[in-house]
Design an enzyme around this catalytic site. Structure first.
Site, PDB file in Angstrom:
ATOM      1  N   LYS A 212       0.853  -1.185   0.000  1.00  0.00           N
ATOM      2  CA  LYS A 212       0.000   0.000   0.000  1.00  0.00           C
ATOM      3  C   LYS A 212       0.889   1.236   0.000  1.00  0.00           C
ATOM      4  O   LYS A 212       1.473   1.595   1.020  1.00  0.00           O
ATOM      5  CB  LYS A 212      -0.902   0.029   1.243  1.00  0.00           C
ATOM      6  CG  LYS A 212      -2.048   1.009   1.099  1.00  0.00           C
ATOM      7  CD  LYS A 212      -2.549   1.582   2.393  1.00  0.00           C
ATOM      8  CE  LYS A 212      -1.685   2.693   2.902  1.00  0.00           C
ATOM      9  NZ  LYS A 212      -1.462   3.823   1.985  1.00  0.00           N
ATOM     10  N   GLY A 265       6.872   5.299   8.008  1.00  0.00           N
ATOM     11  CA  GLY A 265       5.928   6.417   8.056  1.00  0.00           C
ATOM     12  C   GLY A 265       5.956   7.020   9.446  1.00  0.00           C
ATOM     13  O   GLY A 265       6.940   6.849  10.178  1.00  0.00           O
ATOM     14  N   SER A 266       4.878   7.665   9.821  1.00  0.00           N
ATOM     15  CA  SER A 266       4.903   8.372  11.098  1.00  0.00           C
ATOM     16  C   SER A 266       4.769   7.399  12.270  1.00  0.00           C
ATOM     17  O   SER A 266       4.221   6.295  12.138  1.00  0.00           O
ATOM     18  CB  SER A 266       3.787   9.409  11.135  1.00  0.00           C
ATOM     19  OG  SER A 266       2.550   8.761  10.996  1.00  0.00           O
ATOM     20  N   THR A 267       5.237   7.847  13.412  1.00  0.00           N
ATOM     21  CA  THR A 267       5.240   7.028  14.624  1.00  0.00           C
ATOM     22  C   THR A 267       3.827   6.661  15.056  1.00  0.00           C
ATOM     23  O   THR A 267       3.550   5.521  15.437  1.00  0.00           O
ATOM     24  CB  THR A 267       5.952   7.821  15.742  1.00  0.00           C
ATOM     25  OG1 THR A 267       7.287   8.069  15.307  1.00  0.00           O
ATOM     26  CG2 THR A 267       5.981   7.082  17.049  1.00  0.00           C
ATOM     27  N   VAL A 269       1.029   6.259  13.393  1.00  0.00           N
ATOM     28  CA  VAL A 269       0.405   5.183  12.613  1.00  0.00           C
ATOM     29  C   VAL A 269       1.044   3.847  12.985  1.00  0.00           C
ATOM     30  O   VAL A 269       0.351   2.843  13.185  1.00  0.00           O
ATOM     31  CB  VAL A 269       0.530   5.457  11.096  1.00  0.00           C
ATOM     32  CG1 VAL A 269       0.097   4.242  10.282  1.00  0.00           C
ATOM     33  CG2 VAL A 269      -0.294   6.677  10.697  1.00  0.00           C
ATOM     34  N   GLU A 293      10.061   1.789  10.514  1.00  0.00           N
ATOM     35  CA  GLU A 293      10.965   2.938  10.631  1.00  0.00           C
ATOM     36  C   GLU A 293      10.086   4.171  10.631  1.00  0.00           C
ATOM     37  O   GLU A 293       9.294   4.367   9.706  1.00  0.00           O
ATOM     38  CB  GLU A 293      11.962   2.960   9.476  1.00  0.00           C
ATOM     39  CG  GLU A 293      12.927   1.770   9.479  1.00  0.00           C
ATOM     40  CD  GLU A 293      13.735   1.640  10.759  1.00  0.00           C
ATOM     41  OE1 GLU A 293      13.995   2.659  11.428  1.00  0.00           O
ATOM     42  OE2 GLU A 293      14.090   0.502  11.128  1.00  0.00           O
ATOM     43  N   CYS A 327      13.195  11.949   6.865  1.00  0.00           N
ATOM     44  CA  CYS A 327      13.070  11.549   8.268  1.00  0.00           C
ATOM     45  C   CYS A 327      14.337  11.927   9.026  1.00  0.00           C
ATOM     46  O   CYS A 327      14.311  12.110  10.230  1.00  0.00           O
ATOM     47  CB  CYS A 327      12.813  10.065   8.352  1.00  0.00           C
ATOM     48  SG  CYS A 327      13.904   9.134   7.298  1.00  0.00           S
ATOM     49  N   GLU A 426       8.146  16.669  15.661  1.00  0.00           N
ATOM     50  CA  GLU A 426       8.564  16.480  14.263  1.00  0.00           C
ATOM     51  C   GLU A 426       7.636  17.312  13.364  1.00  0.00           C
ATOM     52  O   GLU A 426       6.428  17.082  13.331  1.00  0.00           O
ATOM     53  CB  GLU A 426       8.474  15.002  13.850  1.00  0.00           C
ATOM     54  CG  GLU A 426       8.970  14.797  12.427  1.00  0.00           C
ATOM     55  CD  GLU A 426       8.797  13.368  11.898  1.00  0.00           C
ATOM     56  OE1 GLU A 426       7.695  12.821  11.987  1.00  0.00           O
ATOM     57  OE2 GLU A 426       9.784  12.827  11.379  1.00  0.00           O
TER      58      GLU A 426
END
Ligand code: NAD
Length: 542
Positions: A212, A265-267, A269, A293, A327, A426
């Site tokens: 995805k 992606g983001s933490t 999620v 990551e 990132c 962030e």
């Protein structure tokens, strides 16, 4: 592989092309950009051998020209997600049995296609979809992805060659089986290389994958699928579906054959995915591998001995290249009082020399757009807040405009509060915050760096005093999975600086390393005994 211990081609990093005016690579990418920009792509779901067009579509627009459409992509419904899982499991029957050298050949071919005939397509698509300058596209969608593919083949061969000792009369062998089930790859918008690597690294090790991509990256994701198909990847090994992330995820994580997640992606999620997997744990056939990551709040700390111009360049490149949407981007900086003014003057001079943010089609632009309106609005909000707050001051940039593209000026915030909101959160944009410390507080400031952020992705220390560098390396041991001395904290190269962070930044499984590939296998030990005992009595029994 039954007829030879094959040696894979030795991997070396793909050479970064320069795109100087008049060069053939520049002409090729400019022509391809125009073709894509003026075309109307129609991106289907890739399910098994089918290209599925559901008719429920979303338009795709370049972030630097958001009213212009470059095409549409189709959104999956639940039934398509289920079909993708079925297609993957069907493909697994043959793919998991295919000799490793055949899998290797497919991905080596994909790398060569990207290095040659697809290079301009990969780069032009990334310039359009993610608003990257040609240099940022070249180091990502060409070089880094090519490196991932070639190095991963080499790492796979190294893993397979790791075998246990055998003693007299027995032979111990380990086979590195793919996971029993399928892998779910979820990829972010900001690197085409990551989008290609997350599904392909698992597939290389014999797994089948549902991929995805980010809704902001579908345009360049399609070119990756084109390359995989041109390289001969069998149908159903990587199935690409776009659509509502929560619906897709719910359907996939509900399936008993879900065997692993490869996420970047983001933490936030990632943490929600982990919880969802934990809640479903009893229904899976095997414990799923969870690799993620995630976010970062990456730092530069300069010692008083650091040369001012070097620190300024590290800040400008580390914070503003690709609009700070890496990132690893430097977003909090600690400067000693004795050199801060000189460093900040040099930073301001550099920022003033940038052209205003614009389209990557104009190759003289260093700064282009941020990814979407949500990101633009967030960043503008933090900039407005800094303008109003008494403990913050904007010393460069601070402008923004979304009338044509999502343009945010590279912005430098100076704060007197080391825990100011933009020192901790962030932002993922071209905004860097600076805190100036008293020279005598060097050691205390290292503790501050360690204690300010939940993340631990990248960080840099700069200076010439070896004792100070050593102290920083020790005190900041758990602050960054990738730690830089006298360099900016961005720009990790596959095969040289395996990448990943700990704490809230991820599971630190180091993309672009054998360590990562080991997560996509489940080793089976086979012990074969040549002279099998026929009497249960050991000698001690007399
Ligand atoms: P994002 O979290 O918005 O999206 C990442 C992916 O998760 C996308 O494919 C998105 O559609 C998907 N997603 C969103 N909600 C979901 C849900 N409920 N279930 C399943 N999937 C869902 O991140 P982004 O904006 O695309 O990327 C930026 C973030 O990624 C930053 O936090 C950045 O630090 C991080 N990042 C980390 C690394 C690293 O190596 N540590 C590399 C690149 C990006």
């Amino acid at each position: 592989m039954g007829k030879g211990f094959f040696q894979v081609p030795w991997a070396t990093n793909e050479t970064i092309l320069g795109y100087a005016p008049g060069s053939p690579e520049r002409e090729a990418v400019q022509a391809q950009y125009k073709t894509y920009f003026n075309g109307k792509a129609d991106v289907p779901l890739y399910i098994g051998s089918e290209e599925v067009r559901t008719g429920n579509t979303r338009s795709m627009s370049p972030p630097h020209d958001h009213t212009h459409s470059v095409g549409q992509y189709h959104l999956a419904e639940k039934k398509h997600v289920s079909s993708a899982i079925e297609a993957a499991l069907e493909a697994r029957i043959k793919w998991a049995q295919l000799p490793w050298e055949q899998r290797a050949a497919i991905f080596l071919k994909a790398a060569d296609l990207m290095a040659g005939p697809y290079r301009a397509k990969m780069n032009a698509a990334t310039m359009i979809a993610q608003s990257k300058t040609i240099h940022q596209a070249e180091i990502d969608s060409a070089c880094e992805l090519i490196d991932f593919l070639r190095f991963n083949v080499q790492f796979m061969a190294e893993i397979y060659s790791q075998q246990p000792e055998s003693s007299e009369g027995i032979w111990n062998r380990v086979e590195y089986r793919p996971l029993e089930g399928f892998v779910y790859a979820i990829t972010p918008f900001n690197f085409t290389a990551i989008a290609g690597n997350l599904p392909s690294s698992a597939a290389l090790m014999g797994n089948v994958v549902i991929w995805k991509p980010s809704s902001n990256q579908v345009f360049s994701a399609k070119v990756i699928m084109d390359v995989f198909k041109a390289a001969g990847l069998p149908d159903g090994v990587i199935n690409m579906i776009a659509g509502n992330p929560a619906m897709i995820t719910d359907t996939i994580l509900d399936h008993p054959d879900f065997a692993g997640i490869h996420y970047t992606g983001s933490t936030e999620v990632f943490q929600s995915l982990w919880k969802q997997i934990a809640n479903n744990i009893a229904q899976y056939k095997t414990y799923p591998k969870i690799v993620g990551e995630t976010g970062g709040k990456d730092f530069i700390i300069a010692h008083p001995t650091a040369p001012a111009q070097q620190v300024a360049t590290a800040i400008v490149r580390g914070a503003f290249e690709y609009q700070g949407q890496k990132c690893s981007a430097a977003s909090r900086v600690y400067l000693p009082k004795s050199t801060a003014d000189t460093i900040l003057d040099a930073v301001k001079k550099d920022v003033a020399s940038f052209k205003p943010p614009g389209s990557p089609e104009d190759m003289s632009n260093f700064i282009t757009a941020v990814i979407n309106e949500g990101s633009f609005d967030d960043l503008a909000g933090y900039i407005d807040r800094a303008k109003a707050d008494k403990d913050a001051e904007i010393i460069a940039g601070g402008g923004y405009d979304k009338s044509k593209g999502y343009f945010i000026e590279p912005t430098v915030i100076l704060t007197t509060d080391p825990k100011y909101v933009t020192m901790k959160t962030e932002l993922f944009g071209p905004v860097v915050t600076i805190y100036v410390y008293e020279d005598k507080d060097w050691s205390k400031t290292l503790d501050l760096v360690d204690g300010t952020s939940e993340y631990a992705l990248t960080g840099a220390v700069m200076g010439t005093d070896r004792y100070a560098l050593d102290e920083a390396t020790r005190v900041l041991e758990n602050c960054a999975g990738n730690f830089y001395i006298n360099d900016k904290p961005t720009g990790a190269v596959v095969g040289q600086q395996p990448f990943g962070g700990a704490r809230a930044s991820g599971t630190n499984d180091k993309a672009g390393s054998a360590q990562n590939l080991l997560r996509w296998v489940s080793p089976r030990l086979i012990k074969e005994t040549f002279v099998t005992p026929e009497d249960y009595k050991y000698p001690f029994l007399g």
